[in-house]
Design a protein around this motif. Sequence first.
Motif, short mmCIF file in Angstrom:
data_model
loop_
_atom_site.label_atom_id
_atom_site.label_comp_id
_atom_site.label_asym_id
_atom_site.label_seq_id
_atom_site.Cartn_x
_atom_site.Cartn_y
_atom_site.Cartn_z
N LYS A 969 52.20 38.73 65.72
CA LYS A 969 50.83 39.13 65.37
C LYS A 969 50.52 40.52 65.87
O LYS A 969 49.89 41.33 65.18
N ARG A 970 50.99 40.79 67.10
CA ARG A 970 50.75 42.12 67.66
C ARG A 970 51.45 43.20 66.86
O ARG A 970 50.90 44.27 66.60
N ARG A 971 52.65 42.94 66.46
CA ARG A 971 53.37 43.92 65.65
C ARG A 971 52.65 44.16 64.31
O ARG A 971 52.58 45.27 63.81
N LYS A 972 52.13 43.13 63.74
CA LYS A 972 51.42 43.27 62.47
C LYS A 972 50.16 44.12 62.65
O LYS A 972 49.83 45.00 61.83
N GLN A 973 49.43 43.87 63.76
CA GLN A 973 48.21 44.65 64.02
C GLN A 973 48.54 46.12 64.25
O GLN A 973 47.84 47.02 63.77
N GLU A 974 49.59 46.38 65.02
CA GLU A 974 49.99 47.76 65.27
C GLU A 974 50.36 48.45 63.97
O GLU A 974 50.03 49.63 63.76
N LYS A 975 51.02 47.74 63.11
CA LYS A 975 51.41 48.34 61.84
C LYS A 975 50.18 48.69 61.00
O LYS A 975 50.07 49.75 60.39
N GLU A 976 49.20 47.78 60.97
CA GLU A 976 47.97 48.05 60.22
C GLU A 976 47.22 49.23 60.83
O GLU A 976 46.66 50.08 60.13
N LEU A 977 47.18 49.28 62.18
CA LEU A 977 46.49 50.40 62.86
C LEU A 977 47.14 51.73 62.53
O LEU A 977 46.47 52.75 62.28
N ASN A 978 48.41 51.77 62.55
CA ASN A 978 49.12 53.01 62.23
C ASN A 978 48.83 53.45 60.80
O ASN A 978 48.70 54.65 60.51
N MET A 979 48.71 52.52 59.89
CA MET A 979 48.42 52.88 58.52
C MET A 979 47.02 53.45 58.40
O MET A 979 46.78 54.45 57.70
N VAL A 980 46.02 52.88 59.12
CA VAL A 980 44.65 53.40 59.09
C VAL A 980 44.61 54.80 59.69
O VAL A 980 43.97 55.74 59.18
N THR A 981 45.28 55.01 60.80
CA THR A 981 45.29 56.32 61.47
C THR A 981 45.90 57.37 60.57
O THR A 981 45.43 58.51 60.47
N ALA A 982 46.91 56.99 59.88
CA ALA A 982 47.55 57.96 58.98
C ALA A 982 46.62 58.36 57.86
O ALA A 982 46.53 59.55 57.46
N ARG A 983 45.84 57.42 57.30
CA ARG A 983 44.92 57.77 56.23
C ARG A 983 43.80 58.69 56.73
O ARG A 983 43.39 59.66 56.06
#
Length: 998
Positions: A969-983
């Motif tokens: 779950k943590r890995r999934k959240q980190e991945k989503e966060l990274n995608m938002v930061t990049a946008r």
Amino acid sequence: MGMCVDPGAFRWCQALSRSQSLTTASTARTTVPTSTAATSGGTTAKGTTTPTVPTVSSHSQQADYRHVSSFHHAKVRRSLNTTIFIKKKKAATVTAAAATATTKVTETTQTETADSKSKSVSNNFSNQYSNNSNYTSSNGSGSTYNTSINCRQANSRGSCSSSNIERALAVRRRNLSLSTNKLSEQYSCSAAALNWLISSFVLLLCITLCTSSISPPAPQDAVHITAILGESVVFNCHVEFPGDHPVPYVLQWEKKVSETGQEIPIYIWYESYPTHSGEGYEGRVSRVSPDSSFGAASLNLTNIRESDQGWYECKVVFLNRPPKQHKNGTWFHLDVHAPPRFSVTPEDIIYVNLGDSIILNCQADGTPTPEILWYKDAIPVDPSSTVGIFNDGTELRISTIRHEDIGDYTCIARNGEGQVSHTARVIIAGGAVIMVPPTNQTKLEGEKVQFTCEAKAMPGNVTVRWFREGSPVREVAALETRVTIRKDGSLIINPVSADDSGMYTCEVSNGIGEPQSASAFLNIEYPAKVTFTPTIQYLPFRLAGVVQCYIKANPPLQYVTWTKDKRLLEPYQTKDIVIMNNGSLLFTRVNQNHQGRYTCTPYNAQGTQGSSGHMEVLVRKPPAFTIEPDPLYQRKVGESVEMHCDAQEAEGTTKPTITWQRRDGQPLQKNRVRIMNGNITIENLRRSDFGYYQCVASNEVATIVSATQLVIEGTQPHAPYNLSGTATEFSVTLSWMPGYSGGPDYKQDYTIWYREAGVSDWSTIPVTPSGSTQVTINRLSPGTTYEFQVIGKNALGDGMMSKVITIRTLDVQKPKKTSTTTAAPNEKEFKHASDDLGPKPGQPRNVSVLEIPNGFLISWQVPLERPHLVQFYTIKYRTDAQWKTLNRGQIRPEETSYLVKNLVGGRTYYFRVLANSLKSYETSEEIKFPVPARVKHKAITAGVVGGILFFIVAIILSICAVKICNKRKRRKQEKELNMVTARITDRNALSQPVPLRS
């Protein structure tokens, strides 16, 4: 298709030529064809030849031919009806030029000459057939024409040698060129020379046609046919007519004999004539139907045999037609296949003993040769050290029979045409066993009795023998005509008589083991009857006397009625008269009134067969002793003794006879005993001469006795007598009468010998006090049979043994409620067995309880005292006040331990081991064993520990699962966060102005 002509056709050609001449002379409008074909038949097995009828090709010629050749057909028919074709030797082909010679004869004289010659040839042929002459090859010399002319001359005289004809065949090639010249010279001076010359040419034509037969084709040209044994086959042979015009022909089928190379005819056919079938083919060969799809010369062979295999040739001979070389015979080769069939098989049931050796033989015939396979109980036989298959599988050998060799053995024979099987059962042989034994029977005299005796055995060849009282029934004279032994072993006696009563024994045997036997008693009932009636009987005056009534009765005698002087006698109401059990009258004191005429009538349950005859009873005075022996004679060993005795008869009676006898019934020693004038002398006395002796004087009136005793001094004691005893459960009391002690100066003591029945060793007990004649033997086993005897002893040594008596001790009675039983009491204090219960073993020793991984082991040692009395052991235990049995079954005497698995932890147990005899027991010392408390909780602890471990493992697995899920779950959240930061970063970058260069 082919032509079959052999040397025996000479005469046929002669007949044919004369018939042709006759036909030409008789019908001027009919012309003989330029080319004529002559055929000849083969010789039969008896040496005869088959005639051939000439045939005209055109329809008009055939009509004229039927008119002018009727007498020719008559001659030919007589020979054709007896023709058998056998080709014995093929001849080489002769010059073809001779085959074209033809002649027209028109003169009437020539016709008459030809007619006479034709008759001569036909008659000669018939004579040769009747004489059964055989043609044989011969390498003779000389001219063929000379031989032929000689043969014709011989024919005119009624005889012609077949050897000359065969020599002509052998030399025809060499002399063919000279034949014309020699014939011209021989007949130049004769008016009939031209006729003979024409006949010679025709004969040569026949020879040429006969010798033009074909040789067997090459194997590749033959037709190969395969047939099944017992079925049918058709040999397809076509008939190809010359010029495609149907003409008469002779059909002949031959079979080549492989051993000799000869060809024997099996079928011969000519239209309108009886067919001929060869030996062995009668009823099995026939020409196929003209409407069938097969050729006209085809042969149908039915019910095929194995001997039918081989080469066959189809031969067709056309009449009045030249042979065609390319149309020689057709060859066939027949292969006969047969399914397997057994020629040798083992017996269906084979009886063996363990250790025996057997051979199972199984042979089969068939084509192709069958293969033999062996199975045991449906499983292929596996050869081993004791089991083997030999002789191409035909023999199964077992060298040593074992239990595993017993079973069903199947032999299978198979080839391409099928298979057959045969099963043999190998069984261990057993002796005969009586299944239904005879039973006791009771029959009335005159009835029929049957004893059954059914027995079974393997093998079942049971022999039954019957015996009556040990003697074969067929050897008992009284049964010989009335006894029958049936096939089922039953014994029949019809009718039965009173004397047939007795024991009948059935003995069965099948030769294995000892015979078995069973017995039954035959009881014959009949009315009571008198068997013997004495006319005169005597009664001794003033003494006791008996009037005998000789009776035989079954069922036993019930009563007897008596008459005296034709009046009914009432013995029960008459003084001094008693009826004895056997029906006789006993007079206790005879007087003159008892004299008279008596009759007796016996009765039993079946009635009576009538009264006795009249018996005259006379009262007379008995004899009297004039000299009696002394009451006692005392002698020493080795001395002699003489005892005197004499008696005198009464008036009107005979003188009494004097005899001596021992009172104990033992015989007198004749070599040391002499009896003279009523006196007895015994010499060289021995200890065995001791005893009582009787002087007996008897005549027809009465027998009187005087007794004396002979004592032998200075001997060992005599045997005690009248030995008797009484038994209890554990003891026997014996008493006896003392034997002679050996003299007044000798005192004797006694010893008891006893043993259990069936045991060889004796035990001895001296009798106390000295001289006592009664003793009690204790410590015996209850319900046991013992043998006892007593022996006396004095200063001179041991005396003689008494007779052996047998006494059985009493069985132990059920104890009363207040008495001690053999079982352990249910009280806290353990009760020991009473001594009254009988002998018992010693105490079991060193009882111990040991904890082992799988329970608790109770062990002990056997008693030191009387261990042989131990029958079984019992373990008793208690945890409170009551004793209980620990073991469920009896513990055998050879076992000294017992395993217990279910003792309760935390409790204290008390144990005793009981050594049991037949009726009593002895207990060991009581031992105490506290069971540890941990034992109680072992199972619970194991369950708890297991549950805890399972719970811990479950928790660990749950924690691991949660951690893994959280990490994902943590890995999934980190991945989503990274995608938002990049946008967001990309958006900010686009909103900032781009700096311009200055």
